[in-house]
Scaffold this active site. Structure first.
Site, PDB file in Angstrom:
ATOM      1  N   GLY A  42      -0.401   8.041 -12.717  1.00  0.00           N
ATOM      2  CA  GLY A  42       0.761   8.841 -13.053  1.00  0.00           C
ATOM      3  C   GLY A  42       1.762   8.027 -13.845  1.00  0.00           C
ATOM      4  O   GLY A  42       1.509   6.889 -14.240  1.00  0.00           O
ATOM      5  N   GLY A  43       2.903   8.624 -14.095  1.00  0.00           N
ATOM      6  CA  GLY A  43       3.917   7.967 -14.900  1.00  0.00           C
ATOM      7  C   GLY A  43       4.564   6.799 -14.197  1.00  0.00           C
ATOM      8  O   GLY A  43       5.089   5.894 -14.843  1.00  0.00           O
ATOM      9  N   MET A  44       4.551   6.786 -12.857  1.00  0.00           N
ATOM     10  CA  MET A  44       5.218   5.735 -12.105  1.00  0.00           C
ATOM     11  C   MET A  44       4.233   4.750 -11.499  1.00  0.00           C
ATOM     12  O   MET A  44       4.533   3.566 -11.374  1.00  0.00           O
ATOM     13  CB  MET A  44       6.063   6.347 -10.986  1.00  0.00           C
ATOM     14  CG  MET A  44       6.933   5.354 -10.231  1.00  0.00           C
ATOM     15  SD  MET A  44       7.976   6.126  -8.983  1.00  0.00           S
ATOM     16  CE  MET A  44       6.783   6.467  -7.703  1.00  0.00           C
ATOM     17  N   ALA A  45       3.058   5.226 -11.136  1.00  0.00           N
ATOM     18  CA  ALA A  45       2.128   4.378 -10.405  1.00  0.00           C
ATOM     19  C   ALA A  45       0.707   4.873 -10.598  1.00  0.00           C
ATOM     20  O   ALA A  45       0.476   5.989 -11.070  1.00  0.00           O
ATOM     21  CB  ALA A  45       2.484   4.363  -8.912  1.00  0.00           C
ATOM     22  N   VAL A  47      -2.992   5.339  -8.385  1.00  0.00           N
ATOM     23  CA  VAL A  47      -3.416   5.532  -6.998  1.00  0.00           C
ATOM     24  C   VAL A  47      -4.875   5.108  -6.873  1.00  0.00           C
ATOM     25  O   VAL A  47      -5.716   5.481  -7.694  1.00  0.00           O
ATOM     26  CB  VAL A  47      -3.239   6.997  -6.554  1.00  0.00           C
ATOM     27  CG1 VAL A  47      -3.705   7.168  -5.118  1.00  0.00           C
ATOM     28  CG2 VAL A  47      -1.794   7.406  -6.683  1.00  0.00           C
ATOM     29  N   LYS A  62      -0.833   3.174  -3.543  1.00  0.00           N
ATOM     30  CA  LYS A  62      -0.026   3.599  -4.682  1.00  0.00           C
ATOM     31  C   LYS A  62       0.596   2.333  -5.270  1.00  0.00           C
ATOM     32  O   LYS A  62       1.473   1.727  -4.660  1.00  0.00           O
ATOM     33  CB  LYS A  62       1.051   4.582  -4.209  1.00  0.00           C
ATOM     34  CG  LYS A  62       1.876   5.200  -5.310  1.00  0.00           C
ATOM     35  CD  LYS A  62       2.807   6.248  -4.687  1.00  0.00           C
ATOM     36  CE  LYS A  62       3.608   6.990  -5.722  1.00  0.00           C
ATOM     37  NZ  LYS A  62       4.504   7.996  -5.089  1.00  0.00           N
ATOM     38  N   ASP A 156      11.957  18.145  -4.122  1.00  0.00           N
ATOM     39  CA  ASP A 156      10.944  18.610  -5.076  1.00  0.00           C
ATOM     40  C   ASP A 156       9.868  19.421  -4.355  1.00  0.00           C
ATOM     41  O   ASP A 156       8.678  19.135  -4.457  1.00  0.00           O
ATOM     42  CB  ASP A 156      10.327  17.416  -5.810  1.00  0.00           C
ATOM     43  CG  ASP A 156       9.632  17.841  -7.106  1.00  0.00           C
ATOM     44  OD1 ASP A 156       9.931  18.939  -7.602  1.00  0.00           O
ATOM     45  OD2 ASP A 156       8.807  17.073  -7.616  1.00  0.00           O
TER      46      ASP A 156
END
Length: 654
Positions: A42-45, A47, A62, A156
């Site tokens: 993903g954009g942050m991390a 997995v 993660k 969210d």
């Protein structure tokens, strides 16, 4: 396999490219987690599927992207995610086991839960029947309610963050945006976190989110489960956000006529534009959802076939084809009292007797009375104590009252397995038959035992470890920072701070003094450096040396920068007296100034706040370099001073 939703962060996951070798696959992080494969990125991390070789279990790792791991603020936010979610012990929340750092890799270790997201289900099936939709929402609300009671807001809530596991459980995931809510200031304003389609009006207009914002998002999600559509569509996110603020979410039955009124009411209550008119938190909405589920007709969703066909228990009420509660007793009494009535036809034929209708009526009343008494003494006055163990105390109390019991809350008791504010046990115990109206005492769990962090300030590391271990806690990360006041090797502070409570067996971080380190005064003007060092308690001596460096600046120091020193130590400063060749800096000799390079005064920003000083120098047309030396917010030195062409770099120390 489907991507498990615990790893779907606020940014959309990208498919895994199996053709590219991942350098982490096959490695063992932190000496504990053997990385088996990459699941998603993903954009942050990213997995990974990994094996915890210490506990021999499969986990999800993660791992933050390297570029973000270099940002201390982002790392703090990443670690904050772990602490927030790890504090939630709830069956409908994906658990975070551990957080750590291995070199440049910052990671979370989480529960691995294979399954499908609720978004996948909606994409495959479209809208869901009312009963099935509620049976998904109820565990979602239970998870959010636990978070709200712990002082956290999810921010969210959406189908992508709800996981339906292979064994039928419901899990809420991605609390990465959750932040602890202060008692007096529910959230920081000015930051809009979430997904537009599910965002509450107050999040759109002010960036403010609290438990009622999660309630709004849950209401929108229920609307989508019932209708197959989100309530607002638009050409762009701003148009959808505008409708959240100015429109009212319609009743689901306006799109799907078979949605029952209780679910319309549930959605409209949760999505009220005025947050003060919504349920106060997810627990309050959960109570309403459970009640709506209770009153739904049984044909509102797929029915489960009966298992174990047990004969229905007799109520003892006389009905056609059913025996009375005590047939022998009633039969004998009826036979005795109705003998004249039975003989009536024969007597009529002989003309000697007429039926007494009063006696016939009396017999019927007695039969009904005895049947009613059988019901009263058999089960009408009694009921089984419901199984309330593990439920939220408020919900359990409400359920017991609905079944006709009185409720009393007993003193909470600590328990390592049952989360705080959930029913640990009841008195009488569940399953016992008692008179209706009996008082049930609910004993709530106080959660795990909490222990106050002992005062270990100014102790050595070994003594601090011993004292912390004695109270049932453990020492975690140990770091060292310079200090002018605390002797090297002694504890300066703890995290959590002394007196704060930590779960029994939890870890306490120690911050030790690294002692007094020699400040770096290189490039500082000699008179400023000498004054600064005297103020810090040193004994500076200055020697001059020919050098191309700007005259009057420090070109060397002894002891060297960041060397360990003691208070009152002698320090030698070597200062430049300029070159022998007659070289001059451009701003000292106007004849050497290039055309258009006019000299302008350099603002003297010493003793000003470093932020204000930086703005003032930049406003005057200079470049600014900031060096940290004293750890204070005020500027203690500046070089050069006087005049210089615009664009010259000015160094300030603070």
């Amino acid at each position: 396999m489907c991507l498990p939703s615990p790893w779907q962060t606020a940014r959309k996951l990208t498919p895994v490219d199996t053709t590219v070798a991942d350098p982490l696959v096959g490695r063992v992080l932190d000496g504990r987690y053997r990385v088996e494969s990459r699941v998603a990125r993903g954009g942050m991390a990213a997995v990974y599927l990994a094996l915890d070789i210490r506990l021999d279990r499969t986990v999800a790792l993660k791992v933050m992207h390297r570029s973000l791991a270099e940002d201390p603020d982002f790392v703090r936010r990443f670690i904050g995610e772990a602490k927030s979610v790890a504090s939630l012990s709830h069956p409908n929340v994906v658990h975070v086991f551990d957080q750590g750092t291995d070199g440049e890799h910052v990671y979370l270790s989480m529960e691995y839960v294979p399954g499908r997201t609720l978004r996948d289900v909606l994409r495959d099936r479209g809208r869901l029947p009312a009963r099935e939709a509620l049976e998904i929402m109820i565990p979602v609300l239970a998870a959010l309610g636990a978070a709200h009671q712990a002082g956290m807001v999810h921010r969210d809530v959406k189908p992508e963050n709800v996981l339906l596991t292979d064994d039928g459980r419901v899990k809420v995931v991605d609390f990465g945006l959750a932040r602890a809510v202060d008692a007096g200031n529910q959230t920081k304003t000015g930051v809009m976190i979430g997904t537009i389609a599910y965002m509450s009006p107050e999040q759109v207009t002010a960036g403010v989110a609290d438990a009622r914002s999660d309630v709004y998002a849950a209401g929108v999600m229920l609307f989508e489960l019932l209708t197959g559509h989100q309530p607002y569509q638009g050409e762009n996110p701003m148009s959808v956000a505008y409708r959240h603020v100015h429109d009212r979410v319609p009743a689901p039955s306006s799109l799907a006529a078979d949605v029952p009124p209780p679910l319309d009411a549930l959605v409209l209550s949760a999505t009220d534009r005025d947050q003060n008119r919504r349920p106060a938190d997810a627990t309050a909405l959960l109570v309403a959802a459970v009640e709506a589920h209770r009153v739904l007709p049984r044909d509102m969703g797929p029915q489960r076939p009966p298992t174990g066909a047990a004969a229905p228990r007799s109520s003892g009420v006389l009905t056609a084809g059913a025996p009375p509660a005590n047939p022998t007793l009633i039969h004998s009494r009826t036979e005795m009292l109705t003998a004249p009535a039975v003989a009536a036809p024969e007597a009529r034929r002989r003309g000697r007797f007429r039926p007494n209708w009063f006696i016939v009526a009396l017999v019927l009343v007695m039969i009904a009375g005895m049947a009613a008494s059988g019901w009263w003494f058999s089960e009408g006055r009694y009921a089984k104590v419901p199984d309330l163990l593990g439920q939220n105390v408020t919900i359990a109390a409400s359920e017991a009252k609905k079944q006709g019991f009185k409720v009393r809350l007993g003193p909470a008791e600590h328990d390592d397995k049952v989360a705080a504010d959930r029913v640990l046990r009841t008195d009488p115990e569940s399953g016992n038959e008692v008179l209706k109206g009996t008082t049930i005492t609910l004993i709530p769990s106080a959660g795990k035992v909490k222990i106050a962090v002992p005062n270990v300030v100014n102790l050595s590391e070994s003594d601090a470890r011993s004292k912390i271990s004695d109270v049932g806690l453990a020492v975690g990360l140990v770091s060292r920072v310079p200090s002018d006041t605390v002797q090297r090797g002694l504890v300066m502070r703890t995290s959590p701070l002394v007196g704060n409570k930590v779960t029994k067996g939890g870890k306490v971080q120690l911050v030790l003094s690294a002692g007094q380190l020699m400040p770096d005064v290189s490039e500082m003007q000699c008179d400023q450096a000498e004054a600064f060092l005297r103020q810090k308690g040193y004994q500076p001596a200055v020697v001059q040396q020919t050098d191309k460096a700007q005259p009057g600046t420090v070109i060397a120091q002894s002891p060297s920068a960041r060397a360990e020193v003691t208070a009152g130590q002698a320090v030698q400063l070597t200062c430049s007296k300029g070159p022998d060749t007659g070289f001059h800096w451009p701003w000292e000799n106007p004849d050497n100034v290039q055309p258009g390079q006019a000299l302008v005064p350099i603002p003297d920003v010493r003793f000003k706040n470093v932020s204000d000083a930086t703005r003032e120098l930049r406003a005057a047309g200079f470049r600014v370099r900031v060096r940290r030396i004293a750890g204070a917010g005020a500027v203690v030195a500046e070089n050069p001073l006087g005049q210089a062409p615009q664009g010259t770099r000015i160094t300030i120390w603070h």
